[in-house]
Design a protein around this motif. Structure first.
Motif, mmCIF file in Angstrom:
data_model
loop_
_atom_site.group_PDB
_atom_site.id
_atom_site.type_symbol
_atom_site.label_atom_id
_atom_site.label_comp_id
_atom_site.label_asym_id
_atom_site.label_seq_id
_atom_site.Cartn_x
_atom_site.Cartn_y
_atom_site.Cartn_z
ATOM 1 N N THR A 60 0.860 -1.176 0.000
ATOM 2 C CA THR A 60 0.000 0.000 0.000
ATOM 3 C C THR A 60 0.902 1.233 0.000
ATOM 4 N N VAL A 61 0.497 2.250 -0.751
ATOM 5 C CA VAL A 61 1.278 3.487 -0.866
ATOM 6 C C VAL A 61 0.332 4.666 -0.684
ATOM 7 N N GLN A 62 0.769 5.642 0.092
ATOM 8 C CA GLN A 62 -0.035 6.844 0.305
ATOM 9 C C GLN A 62 0.883 8.038 0.519
ATOM 10 N N MET A 63 0.443 9.211 0.026
ATOM 11 C CA MET A 63 1.149 10.459 0.308
ATOM 12 C C MET A 63 0.377 11.227 1.363
ATOM 13 N N ARG A 64 1.089 11.658 2.417
ATOM 14 C CA ARG A 64 0.495 12.494 3.463
ATOM 15 C C ARG A 64 1.410 13.690 3.677
ATOM 16 N N ILE A 111 4.904 13.416 2.350
ATOM 17 C CA ILE A 111 5.671 12.272 2.829
ATOM 18 C C ILE A 111 5.012 10.994 2.306
ATOM 19 N N VAL A 112 5.821 10.062 1.792
ATOM 20 C CA VAL A 112 5.274 8.811 1.289
ATOM 21 C C VAL A 112 5.234 7.782 2.421
ATOM 22 N N TYR A 113 4.105 7.081 2.508
ATOM 23 C CA TYR A 113 3.926 5.992 3.471
ATOM 24 C C TYR A 113 3.773 4.688 2.699
ATOM 25 N N ILE A 114 4.594 3.716 3.053
ATOM 26 C CA ILE A 114 4.563 2.417 2.394
ATOM 27 C C ILE A 114 4.168 1.368 3.410
ATOM 28 N N ASN A 115 3.049 0.695 3.145
ATOM 29 C CA ASN A 115 2.491 -0.283 4.091
ATOM 30 C C ASN A 115 2.274 0.340 5.462
ATOM 31 N N GLY A 116 1.824 1.598 5.443
ATOM 32 C CA GLY A 116 1.493 2.300 6.677
ATOM 33 C C GLY A 116 2.673 2.921 7.395
ATOM 34 N N GLU A 117 3.889 2.677 6.922
ATOM 35 C CA GLU A 117 5.084 3.195 7.581
ATOM 36 C C GLU A 117 5.670 4.362 6.790
ATOM 37 N N GLU A 118 6.061 5.399 7.507
ATOM 38 C CA GLU A 118 6.634 6.587 6.879
ATOM 39 C C GLU A 118 8.017 6.299 6.299
ATOM 40 N N ALA A 141 -2.174 19.012 -4.727
ATOM 41 C CA ALA A 141 -3.071 17.872 -4.503
ATOM 42 C C ALA A 141 -2.328 16.546 -4.426
ATOM 43 N N SER A 142 -1.278 16.376 -5.232
ATOM 44 C CA SER A 142 -0.585 15.092 -5.259
ATOM 45 C C SER A 142 0.241 14.832 -4.003
ATOM 46 N N ASP A 143 0.329 15.833 -3.102
ATOM 47 C CA ASP A 143 1.026 15.637 -1.822
ATOM 48 C C ASP A 143 0.145 14.933 -0.797
ATOM 49 N N ARG A 144 -1.148 14.810 -1.119
ATOM 50 C CA ARG A 144 -2.102 14.182 -0.191
ATOM 51 C C ARG A 144 -3.006 13.269 -1.027
ATOM 52 N N THR A 145 -2.856 11.990 -0.859
ATOM 53 C CA THR A 145 -3.605 11.043 -1.691
ATOM 54 C C THR A 145 -4.328 10.025 -0.818
ATOM 55 N N GLY A 146 -5.198 9.255 -1.460
ATOM 56 C CA GLY A 146 -5.764 8.089 -0.810
ATOM 57 C C GLY A 146 -4.732 6.983 -0.760
ATOM 58 N N VAL A 147 -5.168 5.826 -0.317
ATOM 59 C CA VAL A 147 -4.268 4.674 -0.222
ATOM 60 C C VAL A 147 -4.340 3.878 -1.525
ATOM 61 N N TYR A 148 -3.191 3.666 -2.141
ATOM 62 C CA TYR A 148 -3.095 2.847 -3.343
ATOM 63 C C TYR A 148 -2.653 1.444 -2.926
ATOM 64 N N THR A 149 -3.331 0.434 -3.426
ATOM 65 C CA THR A 149 -2.907 -0.951 -3.204
ATOM 66 C C THR A 149 -2.382 -1.499 -4.525
ATOM 67 N N GLU A 182 -0.945 -7.472 -7.810
ATOM 68 C CA GLU A 182 0.091 -8.451 -8.114
ATOM 69 C C GLU A 182 0.554 -8.268 -9.566
ATOM 70 N N GLY A 183 1.846 -8.422 -9.782
ATOM 71 C CA GLY A 183 2.384 -8.287 -11.129
ATOM 72 C C GLY A 183 2.499 -6.854 -11.611
ATOM 73 N N HIS A 184 2.347 -5.877 -10.703
ATOM 74 C CA HIS A 184 2.417 -4.463 -11.076
ATOM 75 C C HIS A 184 3.313 -3.715 -10.086
ATOM 76 N N TYR A 185 3.669 -2.467 -10.480
ATOM 77 C CA TYR A 185 4.573 -1.662 -9.667
ATOM 78 C C TYR A 185 4.087 -0.216 -9.608
ATOM 79 N N PHE A 186 4.525 0.478 -8.545
ATOM 80 C CA PHE A 186 4.127 1.869 -8.308
ATOM 81 C C PHE A 186 5.366 2.741 -8.409
#
Length: 279
Positions: A129-133, A136-143, A203-211, A214-218
């Motif tokens: 999971t990836v999110q911008m807050r 700051i980027v959060y990956i799997n809920g971790e900053e 706007a791109s500094d604050r996003t929802g959570v992207y999941t 499988e077989g794809h990349y962010f």
């Protein structure tokens, strides 16, 4: 006279054969090993600058249809897609001799819709999971922590063959003035550190959570406020999630860099970027 004409004709035939063989060898080399890439935009500053010339390592992740080059020359009406050449390799999101990319790799890939080549940094792996807050980027809920590192400074002027001017955090800047962006060192969960730039809130500094499926990349650009990347859906103007088979190769080292309108303008080459490692 006939013998002389025959000799001349044979010489022309041999010259044509030599050219054809050279082109075939160059095509095979580009398809299997390394592909040249010239950076046209500022989305990966300061890691990659407009005008950097590098070779992409195609052996890093194995081969798919995307390993074949697309030949796009609008001026001459030429638009040959990689699928037209290597379509027999397309399917099921697979690769031959496939290798797994690592988080933090700087990768050239084919845009899933347009087929154009993009270069970005790999941030999210399949299942993440990836999110911008607040930038700051959060990956799997971790900053992914960022350590401030001063400002990135460049001259306000047209850059590259397209003559694009940079965006600045210090407001409107006249030609010749210093264009500033906040600079920070970001560290990803696997310990890879790299520079990221920030221009200001958007706007791109604050996003929802992207999941990531499988077989794809962010992917994201290091110049975070000036990058069309996986934060934007393909239908908008971004790239969305990128399939495994669309990876072309890893960028390892800048060969040279031109600050002018053409990479042939050797007097504009940046002396500090010869053989610079991409990190």
């Amino acid at each position: 006279m006939a013998a002389k004409e025959e000799t001349s004709g044979n010489a022309i035939v041999e010259t044509i054969k030599t050219i054809v063989y050279a082109l075939l060898i160059a095509g095979v080399f580009r398809t299997l090993f390394f592909q040249p890439f010239w950076i046209p935009s500022g989305s990966m500053k300061e890691t990659l600058l407009v005008g950097d010339f590098l070779f992409v390592n195609k052996m890093a992740y194995g081969y798919s249809y995307a390993s074949c080059p697309s030949i796009i020359m609008p001026r001459f009406g030429i638009n040959v897609d990689a699928k037209n050449i290597c379509g027999f390799l397309d399917g099921e999101n697979t690769r031959i001799l496939g290798g797994e990319p690592e988080r933090g790799d700087v990768i050239v890939f084919r845009h899933p819709v347009s087929g154009r080549d993009y270069i970005k940094r790999l941030i999210g792996l399949p299942g993440d999971t990836v999110q911008m807050r607040n930038s700051i980027v959060y990956i799997n809920g971790e900053e992914a922590p960022q350590e401030p590192a001063g400002n990135f400074v460049e001259v306000m002027e047209p850059q590259g063959p397209e003559g694009r001017r940079p965006r600045c955090s210090n407001g409107p800047v006249g030609d010749g003035g210093d264009c500033l962006k906040a600079r920070a060192i970001e560290t990803l969960p696997n310990g890879v550190s790299h520079t990221v730039l920030d221009i200001g809130p958007q706007a791109s500094d604050r996003t929802g959570v992207y999941t990531v499926p499988e077989g794809h990349y962010f992917f994201m650009g290091d110049n975070r406020d000036n990058s069309a990347d996986s934060r934007l859906a393909r239908q908008v103007r971004g790239v969305g999630f990128v399939p495994y088979e669309n990876l072309i190769g890893r960028a390892d080292r800048v060969m040279f860099s031109s600050a002018g309108r053409s990479m042939l303008f050797f007097w504009t080459w940046r002396s500090d970027r010869f053989f610079k490692r991409v990190e």
